[in-house]
Design an enzyme around this catalytic site. Structure first.
Site, PDB file in Angstrom:
ATOM      1  N   LYS A 156      -0.205   4.556   4.737  1.00 25.10           N
ATOM      2  CA  LYS A 156      -1.152   3.619   5.389  1.00 25.10           C
ATOM      3  C   LYS A 156      -0.504   3.041   6.635  1.00 25.10           C
ATOM      4  CE  LYS A 156      -3.970  -0.530   4.604  1.00 25.10           C
ATOM      5  NZ  LYS A 156      -5.247  -0.035   5.176  1.00 25.10           N
TER       6      LYS A 156
ATOM      7  N   HIS B 180       0.837  -1.203   0.000  1.00 30.57           N
ATOM      8  CA  HIS B 180       0.000   0.000   0.000  1.00 30.57           C
ATOM      9  C   HIS B 180       0.865   1.244   0.000  1.00 30.57           C
ATOM     10  CE1 HIS B 180      -3.166  -2.843   1.288  1.00 30.57           C
ATOM     11  NE2 HIS B 180      -3.976  -1.978   0.738  1.00 30.57           N
TER      12      HIS B 180
END
Ligand SMILES: NC(=O)C1=CN([C@@H]2O[C@H](COP(=O)(O)OP(=O)(O)OC[C@H]3O[C@@H](n4cnc5c(N)ncnc54)[C@H](O)[C@@H]3O)[C@@H](O)[C@H]2O)C=CC1
Ligand SMILES: O=C(O)C1=N[C@H](C(=O)O)C[C@H](O)C1
Length: 262
Positions: free
Chosen positions: A162, A158
């Site tokens: 995140k 990600h």
């Protein structure tokens, strides 16, 4: 029948999901509630470049939720905010509203509250609401049956910001009976929207099942699919796997529309 949608969250994902809801001919975005005070009482449609007015943005501190839901009823709430929002819309179930929650990592007490709401209305919860990732989960479970002795590792990638481990990866580990602390490998680089890979290691071959979201619109399309699916459902807690696996098993029956993955 037009589905009236209330959206929680207008951040990285919610702002893209709002655009998908506005574009969908069967949905009407009634309002967007968020924690950020900017753009209060403006319209999501204008912020997203549409000419018409749709989806008034409301700062969550400006509303008495019970009164708000009474005066601004919706058929379904779609939640792309955070774990704590569930306590804000708890009263909405009195008005027959359904819930689609895409929160990937719930605090324990918040998830328990969502489960309680599912005793009063239909709730679909999915840590990854794309059609594709749920197919990956079904395919991984099938492959595990065929190759029960394979080594399995999950890799999730990600964007740098995140902070939490992918709720999707944790769900895949749970579905495959793997220890999530041992078999989930996280990579945080650049602006990756979301990539999940399940690696099956066999003595003479390796099988990789990969799903990659390139645009957060994929989450919006999945959430809209879920909202349409849940419309006819009684109270209960549902998963995206259930919604899709029913379609997948019926997909070869003539009266069922195949899943239109776009
Ligand atoms: N299930 C899925 O497929 C996906 C789930 N997600 C999840 O969606 C959530 C949001 O992700 P991002 O958009 O990246 O976060 P973000 O931080 O960019 O946006 C969060 C938004 O929610 C609002 N918000 C936060 N708490 C709130 C509350 N209690 N009440 C009302 N509004 C609140 C914020 O003001 C902001 O507008 C995360 O849990 C993420 O894991 C994100 C993408 C896909
Ligand atoms: O935070 C995100 O963006 C995403 N979160 C979900 C997760 O934690 O699994 C799903 C998706 O990968 C994007």
């Amino acid at each position: 029948m037009t589905i009236k949608v209330g959206l929680f969250g207008f951040g990285r994902t919610g702002s893209v999901v709002a655009g998908e809801i506005i574009r969908d001919s069967e949905c009407e975005l009634e309002w967007v509630i968020r924690q950020t005070p900017s753009h209060h009482n403006e319209y999501a449609s204008n912020l997203l470049g549409f000419d018409h007015l749709e989806g008034k943005i409301i700062h969550f501190k400006e509303v008495d939720f019970d009164q708000f839901f009474k005066e601004n009823p919706v058929d379904v709430i779609i939640d792309f905010s955070s774990s704590s929002a569930v306590s804000e819309y708890a009263s909405v179930v009195k008005h027959g509203c359904k819930i689609v929650s895409a929160i990937s990592n719930y605090e324990k007490n918040d998830f328990e509250q969502l489960e309680m709401l599912s005793q009063q209305t239909a709730v679909l919860y999915s840590p990854n609401i794309t059609v594709g990732i749920n197919f990956l989960m079904e395919a991984s479970k099938l492959l595990q049956k065929i190759a029960p002795h394979a080594d399995i590792e999950i890799i999730e990638e990600h964007f740098r910001g995140k902070k939490d481990v992918s709720g999707t990866a944790l769900r895949i580990a749970e579905q495959l009976g793997l220890d999530k602390n041992e078999h989930v490998n996280s990579i945080r680089v650049g602006g990756i929207v979301g990539k999940h890979e399940v690696v099956f290691g066999l003595p003479n071959q390796t099988i990789r099942i990969i799903h990659e979201s390139h645009n957060r619109a994929a989450f919006g399309q999945g959430a809209i699919y879920a909202a349409k699916w849940i419309m006819g459902k009684e109270q209960g807690l549902y998963s995206m796997e259930e919604a899709l696996s029913l379609m997948m098993t019926q997909s070869n029956s003539p009266q069922q529309e195949p899943i239109a993955i776009r």
